[in-house]
Design an enzyme around this catalytic site. Structure first.
Site, mmCIF file in Angstrom:
data_model
loop_
_atom_site.group_PDB
_atom_site.id
_atom_site.type_symbol
_atom_site.label_atom_id
_atom_site.label_comp_id
_atom_site.label_asym_id
_atom_site.label_seq_id
_atom_site.Cartn_x
_atom_site.Cartn_y
_atom_site.Cartn_z
ATOM 1 N N TYR A 1 -11.614 4.230 15.550
ATOM 2 C CA TYR A 1 -10.643 4.573 14.506
ATOM 3 C C TYR A 1 -10.420 6.084 14.465
ATOM 4 C CZ TYR A 1 -8.508 5.216 9.924
ATOM 5 O OH TYR A 1 -7.674 5.585 8.896
ATOM 6 N N GLY B 1 0.791 -1.220 0.000
ATOM 7 C CA GLY B 1 0.000 0.000 0.000
ATOM 8 C C GLY B 1 0.823 1.269 0.000
ATOM 9 N N ILE B 2 0.325 2.267 0.720
ATOM 10 C CA ILE B 2 0.955 3.578 0.759
ATOM 11 C C ILE B 2 2.374 3.495 1.309
ATOM 12 C CG2 ILE B 2 0.830 5.818 1.938
ATOM 13 C CD1 ILE B 2 -2.263 5.426 1.792
ATOM 14 N N GLY B 3 2.563 2.704 2.337
ATOM 15 C CA GLY B 3 3.890 2.579 2.935
ATOM 16 C C GLY B 3 4.908 2.027 1.955
ATOM 17 N N SER C 1 -5.487 10.584 9.231
ATOM 18 C CA SER C 1 -6.602 10.472 8.291
ATOM 19 C C SER C 1 -7.442 11.737 8.370
ATOM 20 C CB SER C 1 -7.468 9.255 8.632
ATOM 21 O OG SER C 1 -8.716 9.309 7.968
#
Length: 291
Positions: A165, A13-15, A140
């Site tokens: 979350y 993913g993003i990482g 987020s």
């Protein structure tokens, strides 16, 4: 020796895309994640794209839901390196049914915030030794819906998957801003907007449905990594800044400075969370920081 970056949750993913681009720019990358197979595969993919005198790219085991693992990782790093130029607190879990970490913390707060709080504190001497180190904490846009319930921080009396979350993402914001206030580090925030990530890999039907709807306007994980890369490398960032996509609703687009919700700028809440986090994790920043 090339600068070293530690990136949590960078096996996909993003990482992963953050790690890939940093490696392309000549930074040594340590992919810090739980899954050996995925982590080593990610490191191999990055190494395959490198030529010549490539900096180190490696996978090291780290489970942010287990403080023993966090301490083990930190000790391994300190044994191998005397300084750390960049720490990207990227890993996260989203909208899980209530569960607890190895140490008994509500899992979303435990992984998303407390694990990163402990990791940053344990790596602080190496970060300070680098002279101009940065810490990027990935939050987020949903931090704007978050509320720190200090009377029921672990959701023992009342629990909401999304609420927990949002609380954990607000905790990321409060931590990053307080870290910048207490230390000489450049502590910056990033959020990816809506991107195709691995957050749904262990999901439940409702969460997967919500994510499927959001993905109709989502950008790629590669694009979602751009705010993190900007926060990590741009020369004009300042501690406490938040970067996200510049498009409608901050869902997609190029990196730009984003607005932090009022509850994310609550210095009293930040100090209270810091004290609680030190007590819960046993990681005390001590003489390294300004009180």
């Amino acid at each position: 020796m090339a600068d070293i970056a530690v990136i949590t949750g960078a096996a996909g993913g993003i990482g992963f895309h953050t790690a890939l681009e940093l490696a392309r720019r000549g930074t040594g990358v340590i992919i810090a994640s739980r899954d050996r197979a995925r982590g080593e595969a990610a490191a191999a993919r990055i190494r395959a794209e490198q030529t010549g005198q490539s900096p180190e790219t490696a996978w090291w085991e780290l489970d942010l839901g287990d403080l023993t693992s966090v301490r083990r990782f930190s000790e391994r790093f300190r044994d191998a390196y005397d300084r750390l130029a960049l720490l990207i607190n990227n890993a996260g879990v989203m909208a899980l049914p209530r569960a607890v970490t190895t140490d008994g913390f509500e899992r979303q707060l435990g992984v998303n915030h407390l694990g990163h709080f402990a990791l940053t504190g344990l790596l602080l001497p190496a970060l300070l030794a680098a002279g101009d180190a940065r810490v990027v904490t990935v939050t987020s846009g949903l931090h704007r819906r978050g509320r720190m319930d200090f009377d029921d921080l672990m959701g023992e009396r009342r629990y909401s998957k999304i609420g927990a979350y949002c609380q954990s993402k607000l905790a990321n914001v409060l931590f990053a801003r307080e870290l910048g206030r207490r230390t000489p580090l450049t502590s910056v925030l990033a959020h990816p907007g809506v991107a195709h990530t691995d957050l749904a890999r262990t999901g439940r039907p409702l969460r997967e449905l919500l994510i499927a709807v959001a993905r109709l306007s989502a950008q790629s994980a590669e694009a979602g990594a751009l705010p993190s890369l900007h926060a990590a490398t741009a020369p004009d960032v300042r501690s406490g800044d938040l970067y996200g996509p510049d498009g409608f609703g901050e869902r997609r687009g190029k990196p730009a400075k984003a607005e932090i919700a009022p509850q994310g700028r609550d210095d009293d809440a930040a100090r209270r969370l810091w004290t609680i986090s030190e007590e819960l994790t046993g990681v005390r920043y001590g003489t390294f920081v300004q009180q």
